[in-house]
Motif scaffolding. Sequence first.
Motif, PDB file in Angstrom:
ATOM      1  N   ALA A 178      48.603  39.915  24.697  1.00  0.00           N
ATOM      2  CA  ALA A 178      48.547  39.011  25.854  1.00  0.00           C
ATOM      3  C   ALA A 178      47.621  37.847  25.516  1.00  0.00           C
ATOM      4  CB  ALA A 178      48.045  39.753  27.085  1.00  0.00           C
ATOM      5  N   SER A 179      48.127  36.634  25.577  1.00  0.00           N
ATOM      6  CA  SER A 179      47.316  35.468  25.196  1.00  0.00           C
ATOM      7  C   SER A 179      46.202  35.192  26.198  1.00  0.00           C
ATOM      8  CB  SER A 179      48.207  34.226  25.056  1.00  0.00           C
ATOM      9  OG  SER A 179      48.884  33.960  26.274  1.00  0.00           O
ATOM     10  N   THR A 180      46.351  35.694  27.424  1.00  0.00           N
ATOM     11  CA  THR A 180      45.313  35.525  28.440  1.00  0.00           C
ATOM     12  C   THR A 180      45.094  36.848  29.156  1.00  0.00           C
ATOM     13  OG1 THR A 180      46.829  34.983  30.255  1.00  0.00           O
ATOM     14  CG2 THR A 180      46.090  33.161  28.862  1.00  0.00           C
ATOM     15  N   VAL A 181      44.014  36.898  29.913  1.00  0.00           N
ATOM     16  CA  VAL A 181      43.844  37.992  30.873  1.00  0.00           C
ATOM     17  C   VAL A 181      44.904  37.815  31.951  1.00  0.00           C
ATOM     18  CG1 VAL A 181      42.310  38.971  32.621  1.00  0.00           C
ATOM     19  CG2 VAL A 181      41.374  38.198  30.430  1.00  0.00           C
ATOM     20  N   VAL A 182      45.579  38.889  32.316  1.00  0.00           N
ATOM     21  CA  VAL A 182      46.620  38.813  33.346  1.00  0.00           C
ATOM     22  C   VAL A 182      46.313  39.835  34.433  1.00  0.00           C
ATOM     23  CG1 VAL A 182      49.089  38.837  33.825  1.00  0.00           C
ATOM     24  CG2 VAL A 182      48.282  38.211  31.535  1.00  0.00           C
ATOM     25  N   LEU A 183      46.305  39.372  35.668  1.00  0.00           N
ATOM     26  CA  LEU A 183      46.031  40.231  36.813  1.00  0.00           C
ATOM     27  C   LEU A 183      47.288  40.436  37.640  1.00  0.00           C
ATOM     28  CD1 LEU A 183      42.702  38.517  37.990  1.00  0.00           C
ATOM     29  CD2 LEU A 183      42.941  40.487  36.463  1.00  0.00           C
ATOM     30  N   ARG A 184      47.361  41.566  38.299  1.00  0.00           N
ATOM     31  CA  ARG A 184      48.477  41.863  39.190  1.00  0.00           C
ATOM     32  C   ARG A 184      48.264  41.159  40.528  1.00  0.00           C
ATOM     33  NH1 ARG A 184      48.717  47.093  40.842  1.00  0.00           N
ATOM     34  NH2 ARG A 184      50.997  47.180  40.875  1.00  0.00           N
ATOM     35  N   ALA A 185      49.314  40.611  41.070  1.00  0.00           N
ATOM     36  CA  ALA A 185      49.204  39.972  42.387  1.00  0.00           C
ATOM     37  C   ALA A 185      48.786  40.984  43.442  1.00  0.00           C
ATOM     38  CB  ALA A 185      50.532  39.328  42.761  1.00  0.00           C
ATOM     39  N   GLU A 186      49.179  42.248  43.234  1.00  0.00           N
ATOM     40  CA  GLU A 186      48.820  43.293  44.184  1.00  0.00           C
ATOM     41  C   GLU A 186      47.311  43.486  44.295  1.00  0.00           C
ATOM     42  OE1 GLU A 186      52.887  44.385  42.516  1.00  0.00           O
ATOM     43  OE2 GLU A 186      51.055  43.396  41.852  1.00  0.00           O
ATOM     44  N   ASN A 187      46.570  43.095  43.229  1.00  0.00           N
ATOM     45  CA  ASN A 187      45.111  43.245  43.227  1.00  0.00           C
ATOM     46  C   ASN A 187      44.374  41.951  43.550  1.00  0.00           C
ATOM     47  OD1 ASN A 187      45.699  45.153  40.263  1.00  0.00           O
ATOM     48  ND2 ASN A 187      45.388  45.980  42.302  1.00  0.00           N
ATOM     49  N   ALA A 188      45.099  40.842  43.628  1.00  0.00           N
ATOM     50  CA  ALA A 188      44.456  39.524  43.707  1.00  0.00           C
ATOM     51  C   ALA A 188      43.514  39.382  44.897  1.00  0.00           C
ATOM     52  CB  ALA A 188      45.526  38.435  43.743  1.00  0.00           C
ATOM     53  N   THR A 189      43.966  39.777  46.081  1.00  0.00           N
ATOM     54  CA  THR A 189      43.128  39.630  47.273  1.00  0.00           C
ATOM     55  C   THR A 189      41.858  40.454  47.151  1.00  0.00           C
ATOM     56  OG1 THR A 189      45.070  39.241  48.669  1.00  0.00           O
ATOM     57  CG2 THR A 189      43.041  39.900  49.775  1.00  0.00           C
ATOM     58  N   ALA A 247      42.746  32.915  33.216  1.00  0.00           N
ATOM     59  CA  ALA A 247      43.585  34.084  33.457  1.00  0.00           C
ATOM     60  C   ALA A 247      44.844  33.668  34.198  1.00  0.00           C
ATOM     61  CB  ALA A 247      42.819  35.127  34.265  1.00  0.00           C
ATOM     62  N   LEU A 248      45.768  34.598  34.313  1.00  0.00           N
ATOM     63  CA  LEU A 248      46.988  34.397  35.077  1.00  0.00           C
ATOM     64  C   LEU A 248      47.113  35.526  36.087  1.00  0.00           C
ATOM     65  CD1 LEU A 248      49.521  33.554  32.206  1.00  0.00           C
ATOM     66  CD2 LEU A 248      48.514  31.928  33.835  1.00  0.00           C
ATOM     67  N   ILE A 249      47.730  35.229  37.211  1.00  0.00           N
ATOM     68  CA  ILE A 249      48.074  36.262  38.186  1.00  0.00           C
ATOM     69  C   ILE A 249      49.588  36.339  38.245  1.00  0.00           C
ATOM     70  CG2 ILE A 249      48.000  36.968  40.597  1.00  0.00           C
ATOM     71  CD1 ILE A 249      45.291  35.670  40.847  1.00  0.00           C
ATOM     72  N   ALA A 250      50.135  37.478  37.841  1.00  0.00           N
ATOM     73  CA  ALA A 250      51.590  37.664  37.834  1.00  0.00           C
ATOM     74  C   ALA A 250      52.085  38.000  39.239  1.00  0.00           C
ATOM     75  CB  ALA A 250      51.967  38.778  36.858  1.00  0.00           C
ATOM     76  N   ARG A 251      53.314  37.637  39.501  1.00  0.00           N
ATOM     77  CA  ARG A 251      53.898  37.932  40.811  1.00  0.00           C
ATOM     78  C   ARG A 251      53.969  39.440  41.048  1.00  0.00           C
ATOM     79  NH1 ARG A 251      56.230  34.076  43.849  1.00  0.00           N
ATOM     80  NH2 ARG A 251      56.793  32.070  42.911  1.00  0.00           N
ATOM     81  N   SER A 267      61.501  37.639  31.850  1.00  0.00           N
ATOM     82  CA  SER A 267      60.699  36.454  32.170  1.00  0.00           C
ATOM     83  C   SER A 267      60.263  36.483  33.628  1.00  0.00           C
ATOM     84  CB  SER A 267      61.503  35.179  31.895  1.00  0.00           C
ATOM     85  OG  SER A 267      61.856  35.110  30.533  1.00  0.00           O
ATOM     86  N   ALA A 268      59.077  35.896  33.863  1.00  0.00           N
ATOM     87  CA  ALA A 268      58.551  35.831  35.226  1.00  0.00           C
ATOM     88  C   ALA A 268      57.612  34.638  35.322  1.00  0.00           C
ATOM     89  CB  ALA A 268      57.815  37.123  35.584  1.00  0.00           C
ATOM     90  N   LEU A 269      57.170  34.350  36.525  1.00  0.00           N
ATOM     91  CA  LEU A 269      56.236  33.257  36.751  1.00  0.00           C
ATOM     92  C   LEU A 269      54.870  33.810  37.132  1.00  0.00           C
ATOM     93  CD1 LEU A 269      58.451  30.741  38.751  1.00  0.00           C
ATOM     94  CD2 LEU A 269      57.779  30.603  36.336  1.00  0.00           C
ATOM     95  N   ALA A 270      53.822  33.112  36.690  1.00  0.00           N
ATOM     96  CA  ALA A 270      52.452  33.527  36.992  1.00  0.00           C
ATOM     97  C   ALA A 270      51.640  32.318  37.416  1.00  0.00           C
ATOM     98  CB  ALA A 270      51.814  34.191  35.773  1.00  0.00           C
ATOM     99  N   ALA A 271      50.566  32.584  38.129  1.00  0.00           N
ATOM    100  CA  ALA A 271      49.704  31.515  38.639  1.00  0.00           C
ATOM    101  C   ALA A 271      48.421  31.441  37.810  1.00  0.00           C
ATOM    102  CB  ALA A 271      49.374  31.765  40.103  1.00  0.00           C
ATOM    103  N   PRO A 272      48.036  30.255  37.336  1.00  0.00           N
ATOM    104  CA  PRO A 272      46.793  30.119  36.567  1.00  0.00           C
ATOM    105  C   PRO A 272      45.574  30.174  37.484  1.00  0.00           C
ATOM    106  CG  PRO A 272      47.803  27.970  36.858  1.00  0.00           C
ATOM    107  CD  PRO A 272      48.763  28.969  37.458  1.00  0.00           C
ATOM    108  N   VAL A 273      44.543  30.904  37.053  1.00  0.00           N
ATOM    109  CA  VAL A 273      43.275  30.986  37.779  1.00  0.00           C
ATOM    110  C   VAL A 273      42.145  31.014  36.764  1.00  0.00           C
ATOM    111  CG1 VAL A 273      44.225  32.219  39.777  1.00  0.00           C
ATOM    112  CG2 VAL A 273      43.339  33.512  37.827  1.00  0.00           C
ATOM    113  N   VAL A 274      40.937  30.860  37.263  1.00  0.00           N
ATOM    114  CA  VAL A 274      39.745  31.006  36.430  1.00  0.00           C
ATOM    115  C   VAL A 274      38.872  32.096  37.046  1.00  0.00           C
ATOM    116  CG1 VAL A 274      37.647  29.909  35.555  1.00  0.00           C
ATOM    117  CG2 VAL A 274      39.784  28.612  35.638  1.00  0.00           C
TER     118      VAL A 274
END
Length: 233
Positions: free
Chosen positions: A139-150, A194-198, A171-178
């Motif tokens: 994984a080129s970045t840290v990736v978080l689950r959207a289910e855990n984002a809140t 990091a990215l937050i995956a859908r 394939s999927a879309l993810a949101a960039p965050v820091v």
Amino acid sequence: MPGIRGAGLLLLLAALLMGLFVDNTIAELSAMEASGVVALGGLSLLMAASIVEAFSRHWTYGVQSIAIAGGILVALLVTYASRGELQAVIDRAIGDIAVGRTVVTPEGEVVAARRTDGSFMVQGAVNGHETRFIFDTGASTVVLRAENATALGFKIDNLDYSIPVATANGSALAAPVVIDRLTVGPITERKVRALIAREGVLHANLLGMTFLERLGSYEVRGNRLILRAGTGS
């Protein structure tokens, strides 16, 4: 045979103390190896005393005692010869039973045991919120689950799912965050991309390269993952 038994018990006690309190090598043996040799000597004395005592009662008891002692010695030798495989099984069991648990060595290294599926899961914290990660150099970045984002302090409504990512499910879309503060054991890195995956895309958070590349080093040694902090951590 109280004298022989006493000597055997003393050797077993010495082996226990060596295993607990000695760290240096002894006659080119590690502390645990030397402890094992001493313990084997103590056990041999105890079995010898039992054999002599059994023969003093009747020769048939002596033969039985020799057979039992031989079986014990063979079992010990087989266990020692297979100690690598045995340690691997124990490590993997620890990894599954204590999911996400990490151990910090006196040197500050973070150590995790391999799970039976071959992965490493480590306990960490995102912005002070505890969470678990799968170690993933792919994984080129840290990736978080959207289910855990809140729960990790991110506002779902502000996420922009605009970054295409490849996952095991396609394939999927993810949101960039820091991530302001990402911590694993005593290791803390700040401002980690990091990215937050859908939702539904990932089954676990991924500890990817935007965190790993900041470490002093990381390695997989046998069935253990070892993370070491960088000079700036």
